[in-house]
Design a protein around this motif. Structure first.
Motif, PDB file in Angstrom:
ATOM      1  N   TRP A   1       2.301   7.579 -19.683  1.00 51.44           N
ATOM      2  CA  TRP A   1       2.433   6.145 -19.521  1.00 51.44           C
ATOM      3  C   TRP A   1       1.573   5.671 -18.344  1.00 51.44           C
ATOM      4  O   TRP A   1       1.245   6.440 -17.441  1.00 51.44           O
ATOM      5  CB  TRP A   1       3.883   5.750 -19.237  1.00 51.44           C
ATOM      6  N   SER A   2       1.250   4.374 -18.337  1.00 53.53           N
ATOM      7  CA  SER A   2       0.571   3.786 -17.184  1.00 53.53           C
ATOM      8  C   SER A   2       1.024   2.341 -17.021  1.00 53.53           C
ATOM      9  O   SER A   2       1.504   1.708 -17.968  1.00 53.53           O
ATOM     10  CB  SER A   2      -0.953   3.843 -17.347  1.00 53.53           C
ATOM     11  N   ILE A   3       0.871   1.859 -15.783  1.00 51.32           N
ATOM     12  CA  ILE A   3       1.185   0.467 -15.476  1.00 51.32           C
ATOM     13  C   ILE A   3       0.203  -0.019 -14.417  1.00 51.32           C
ATOM     14  O   ILE A   3      -0.153   0.737 -13.508  1.00 51.32           O
ATOM     15  CB  ILE A   3       2.650   0.325 -15.002  1.00 51.32           C
ATOM     16  N   ALA A   4      -0.268  -1.248 -14.542  1.00 47.61           N
ATOM     17  CA  ALA A   4      -1.216  -1.806 -13.580  1.00 47.61           C
ATOM     18  C   ALA A   4      -0.500  -2.113 -12.268  1.00 47.61           C
ATOM     19  O   ALA A   4       0.582  -2.715 -12.263  1.00 47.61           O
ATOM     20  CB  ALA A   4      -1.866  -3.066 -14.138  1.00 47.61           C
ATOM     21  N   VAL A   5      -1.105  -1.698 -11.155  1.00 47.92           N
ATOM     22  CA  VAL A   5      -0.522  -1.942  -9.825  1.00 47.92           C
ATOM     23  C   VAL A   5      -1.624  -2.378  -8.862  1.00 47.92           C
ATOM     24  O   VAL A   5      -2.801  -2.057  -9.037  1.00 47.92           O
ATOM     25  CB  VAL A   5       0.188  -0.682  -9.268  1.00 47.92           C
ATOM     26  N   LYS A   6      -1.219  -3.098  -7.821  1.00 47.88           N
ATOM     27  CA  LYS A   6      -2.148  -3.497  -6.766  1.00 47.88           C
ATOM     28  C   LYS A   6      -1.354  -3.863  -5.529  1.00 47.88           C
ATOM     29  O   LYS A   6      -0.362  -4.596  -5.617  1.00 47.88           O
ATOM     30  CB  LYS A   6      -3.012  -4.691  -7.207  1.00 47.88           C
ATOM     31  N   ASP A   7      -1.778  -3.341  -4.391  1.00 51.91           N
ATOM     32  CA  ASP A   7      -1.153  -3.649  -3.100  1.00 51.91           C
ATOM     33  C   ASP A   7       0.360  -3.462  -3.134  1.00 51.91           C
ATOM     34  O   ASP A   7       1.134  -4.289  -2.626  1.00 51.91           O
ATOM     35  CB  ASP A   7      -1.490  -5.075  -2.663  1.00 51.91           C
ATOM     36  N   GLY A   8       0.807  -2.386  -3.750  1.00 50.88           N
ATOM     37  CA  GLY A   8       2.218  -2.050  -3.751  1.00 50.88           C
ATOM     38  C   GLY A   8       3.070  -2.816  -4.736  1.00 50.88           C
ATOM     39  O   GLY A   8       4.299  -2.719  -4.699  1.00 50.88           O
ATOM     40  N   LYS A   9       2.455  -3.553  -5.642  1.00 47.44           N
ATOM     41  CA  LYS A   9       3.220  -4.324  -6.623  1.00 47.44           C
ATOM     42  C   LYS A   9       2.735  -4.005  -8.039  1.00 47.44           C
ATOM     43  O   LYS A   9       1.554  -3.771  -8.259  1.00 47.44           O
ATOM     44  CB  LYS A   9       3.090  -5.822  -6.362  1.00 47.44           C
ATOM     45  N   ALA A  10       3.669  -4.038  -8.975  1.00 46.39           N
ATOM     46  CA  ALA A  10       3.321  -3.881 -10.386  1.00 46.39           C
ATOM     47  C   ALA A  10       2.813  -5.213 -10.927  1.00 46.39           C
ATOM     48  O   ALA A  10       3.415  -6.266 -10.682  1.00 46.39           O
ATOM     49  CB  ALA A  10       4.526  -3.413 -11.175  1.00 46.39           C
ATOM     50  N   LEU A  11       1.696  -5.173 -11.653  1.00 46.49           N
ATOM     51  CA  LEU A  11       1.119  -6.376 -12.243  1.00 46.49           C
ATOM     52  C   LEU A  11       1.612  -6.598 -13.666  1.00 46.49           C
ATOM     53  O   LEU A  11       1.241  -7.593 -14.303  1.00 46.49           O
ATOM     54  CB  LEU A  11      -0.404  -6.280 -12.235  1.00 46.49           C
ATOM     55  N   GLU A  12       2.413  -5.656 -14.162  1.00 48.25           N
ATOM     56  CA  GLU A  12       2.992  -5.755 -15.502  1.00 48.25           C
ATOM     57  C   GLU A  12       4.486  -5.452 -15.407  1.00 48.25           C
ATOM     58  O   GLU A  12       4.941  -4.833 -14.440  1.00 48.25           O
ATOM     59  CB  GLU A  12       2.310  -4.762 -16.457  1.00 48.25           C
ATOM     60  N   THR A  13       5.216  -5.870 -16.416  1.00 49.74           N
ATOM     61  CA  THR A  13       6.668  -5.634 -16.409  1.00 49.74           C
ATOM     62  C   THR A  13       7.050  -4.395 -17.200  1.00 49.74           C
ATOM     63  O   THR A  13       8.176  -3.914 -17.066  1.00 49.74           O
ATOM     64  CB  THR A  13       7.410  -6.851 -16.999  1.00 49.74           C
ATOM     65  N   GLU A  14       6.142  -3.876 -18.020  1.00 48.17           N
ATOM     66  CA  GLU A  14       6.441  -2.715 -18.841  1.00 48.17           C
ATOM     67  C   GLU A  14       5.324  -1.685 -18.752  1.00 48.17           C
ATOM     68  O   GLU A  14       4.154  -2.030 -18.519  1.00 48.17           O
ATOM     69  CB  GLU A  14       6.649  -3.127 -20.306  1.00 48.17           C
ATOM     70  N   TRP A  15       5.693  -0.424 -18.959  1.00 48.76           N
ATOM     71  CA  TRP A  15       4.727   0.670 -18.972  1.00 48.76           C
ATOM     72  C   TRP A  15       3.993   0.727 -20.312  1.00 48.76           C
ATOM     73  O   TRP A  15       4.602   0.478 -21.365  1.00 48.76           O
ATOM     74  CB  TRP A  15       5.430   2.001 -18.718  1.00 48.76           C
ATOM     75  N   ARG A  16       2.709   1.053 -20.252  1.00 50.85           N
ATOM     76  CA  ARG A  16       1.896   1.149 -21.462  1.00 50.85           C
ATOM     77  C   ARG A  16       1.785   2.609 -21.903  1.00 50.85           C
ATOM     78  O   ARG A  16       1.595   3.501 -21.082  1.00 50.85           O
ATOM     79  CB  ARG A  16       0.503   0.579 -21.176  1.00 50.85           C
ATOM     80  N   THR A  17       1.889   2.855 -23.196  1.00 51.72           N
ATOM     81  CA  THR A  17       1.733   4.209 -23.726  1.00 51.72           C
ATOM     82  C   THR A  17       0.261   4.580 -23.772  1.00 51.72           C
ATOM     83  O   THR A  17      -0.577   3.819 -24.275  1.00 51.72           O
ATOM     84  CB  THR A  17       2.345   4.317 -25.129  1.00 51.72           C
ATOM     85  N   GLU A  18      -0.061   5.773 -23.236  1.00 50.47           N
ATOM     86  CA  GLU A  18      -1.433   6.271 -23.213  1.00 50.47           C
ATOM     87  C   GLU A  18      -1.537   7.542 -24.061  1.00 50.47           C
ATOM     88  O   GLU A  18      -0.540   8.009 -24.630  1.00 50.47           O
ATOM     89  CB  GLU A  18      -1.862   6.576 -21.770  1.00 50.47           C
TER      90      GLU A  18
END
Length: 415
Positions: free
Chosen positions: A229-246
């Motif tokens: 799984w992956s999730i977009a993050v920046k400066d200690g915060k998640a930019l998405e609410t759900e994890w993406r399947t990779e």
């Protein structure tokens, strides 16, 4: 009278015949037993050690090893030991607490050391900090009460430390899907979206603006997970609410090294299977199951497809925080390898391995002060440091015994 003599003579010949047959049978049985047992002997009679698919020379004791005047480890010819040069190790300040299956992240000259077992019945819930410049420990602070205590996934962007899933509690308790982020400047914690399902010791890294979590063990602590799984993050915060399947990882399991170098993602070593909670145990008492340690190395490239790279010098697991990147190479410290072929006990690793990213080749750099797993590693100003883990029972016994908090360092001069 003649009849008696003939009878005695015949009886003697019969006894002699049966004696010869018995001796021959005994010889054949002993020969068969010797042939079968020699395949599992820890020390073959010849001057080589046999490993699956390869033959390696036995390490020869040097004059310095034999004398042991400087207190170096006398390396015996046990199953897991590879020929490796001696290194000069210096003992530094011991960690405030011993740790097994803890986690560590280096940011500049600070090593943040998290959680881990103190004993099988006690887990830590705080962070200790080692300052490489001052060569001292300090700055202890608490973890969130809901955060896992071992088998964590962890990575940093240089300021924020992302903490993913892991085991909550001592013995072989269950995992949690809760994730957190630590601001190392303010020492403040924040939540991250939970994983779709919890995992034990997944491979974890930041790559191309996303937090990647791969493999690990499933909820029963033993079955390998292949999910990624992956999730977009920046400066200690998640930019998405759900994890993406990779794309799934080619081989599942926990306790692997996972690194990013030159915009490529690498996953190295690990194992399939692990200890499980004993059925019906009110304290989730750990019960051993079969583990298969492997030497696999995979790389995720621009096309998001996994490539198989040259394997490690030998199978190696429990190395998720046992590495440092030094001069365009990856240095891995200790770990666990295949079970001892005779005793079937867990076998610890007493060597340091180097992987050259440019040539995709491996080298054995040297020996540790002792064999040890789940080391927590840092590199600063030319010095390679390791602390914590579980060490061997002695030079002639590579199985695990004592959980330690010792800190050691050695000077590395890598071109």
């Amino acid at each position: 009278m003649r009849i008696g003599k003939a009878s005695n003579s015949s009886s003697s010949r019969s006894k002699l015949f049966f004696l010869c047959v018995s001796l021959l049978a005994a010889f054949l049985i002993l020969d068969l037993l010797w042939a079968s047992s020699s395949n599992w002997a820890p020390f073959p009679a010849s001057n080589v050690l046999f490993f699956p698919d390869r033959i390696l020379p036995l390490p020869k004791a040097t004059k310095e090893e034999k004398s042991n005047k400087k207190g170096e480890r006398i390396l015996s010819a046990t199953f897991a030991d590879l020929a490796a040069p001696l290194l000069n190790w210096e003992k530094m300040a011991t960690s405030p607490v011993p740790r097994l299956d803890g986690a560590a992240i280096q940011i500049n000259d600070l090593l943040f050391v998290f959680a881990g077992y103190g004993t099988i019945d006690h887990v830590h819930s705080h962070v200790d900090i080692y300052n490489f410049t001052a060569n001292s420990w300090g700055g202890t602070f608490d973890m969130p009460k809901e955060m896992a205590h071992s088998h964590l996934g962890m990575v940093t962007d240089g300021r924020y430390i992302y903490v993913v899933t892991g085991q909550y509690g001592p013995q072989c308790r269950g995992p949690t899907a809760r994730n957190f982020v630590l601001d190392t400047k303010t020492k403040q914690w924040q939540d991250l979206p939970p994983l779709p399902v919890p995992r034990y010791a997944p491979a974890t890294q930041l790559w191309r603006g996303r937090l990647h979590v791969m493999g690990g063990s499933k909820e029963n602590r033993h079955t390998p997970g292949l999910e990624h799984w992956s999730i977009a993050v920046k400066d200690g915060k998640a930019l998405e609410t759900e994890w993406r399947t990779e794309i799934p990882i080619p081989r599942g399991g926990p306790h692997r090294a996972c690194v990013v170098f030159d915009d490529r993602l690498y996953v190295l070593g690990g194992q399939e299977g692990d200890f499980m909670a004993k059925p019906g145990s009110p304290i989730f008492k750990c019960s051993r199951r079969n583990e298969v340690v492997y030497d696999d190395v995979y790389m995720l490239d621009d096309n998001m497809t996994w490539k198989v790279l040259p394997p490690m010098p030998k199978p190696d697991s429990h190395i998720e925080f046992a590495w440092a990147i030094v001069n365009r190479s990856l240095v891995i410290v200790g770990g666990t390898t295949d079970k001892h072929p005779n005793t079937k006990k867990m076998t610890l690793v007493g060597e340091i391995f180097q992987f050259q990213f440019d040539t995709l080749t491996w080298k054995v750099l040297g020996k540790l002060p002792y064999r040890v797993k789940t080391t927590l590693v840092g590199f600063w100003n030319g010095w390679l440091y390791f602390t914590s883990g579980q060490r061997d029972k002695g030079p002639d016994d590579p199985s695990p015994r004592k959980v330690i908090g010792e800190m050691w360092r050695t000077k590395l001069n890598l071109l």
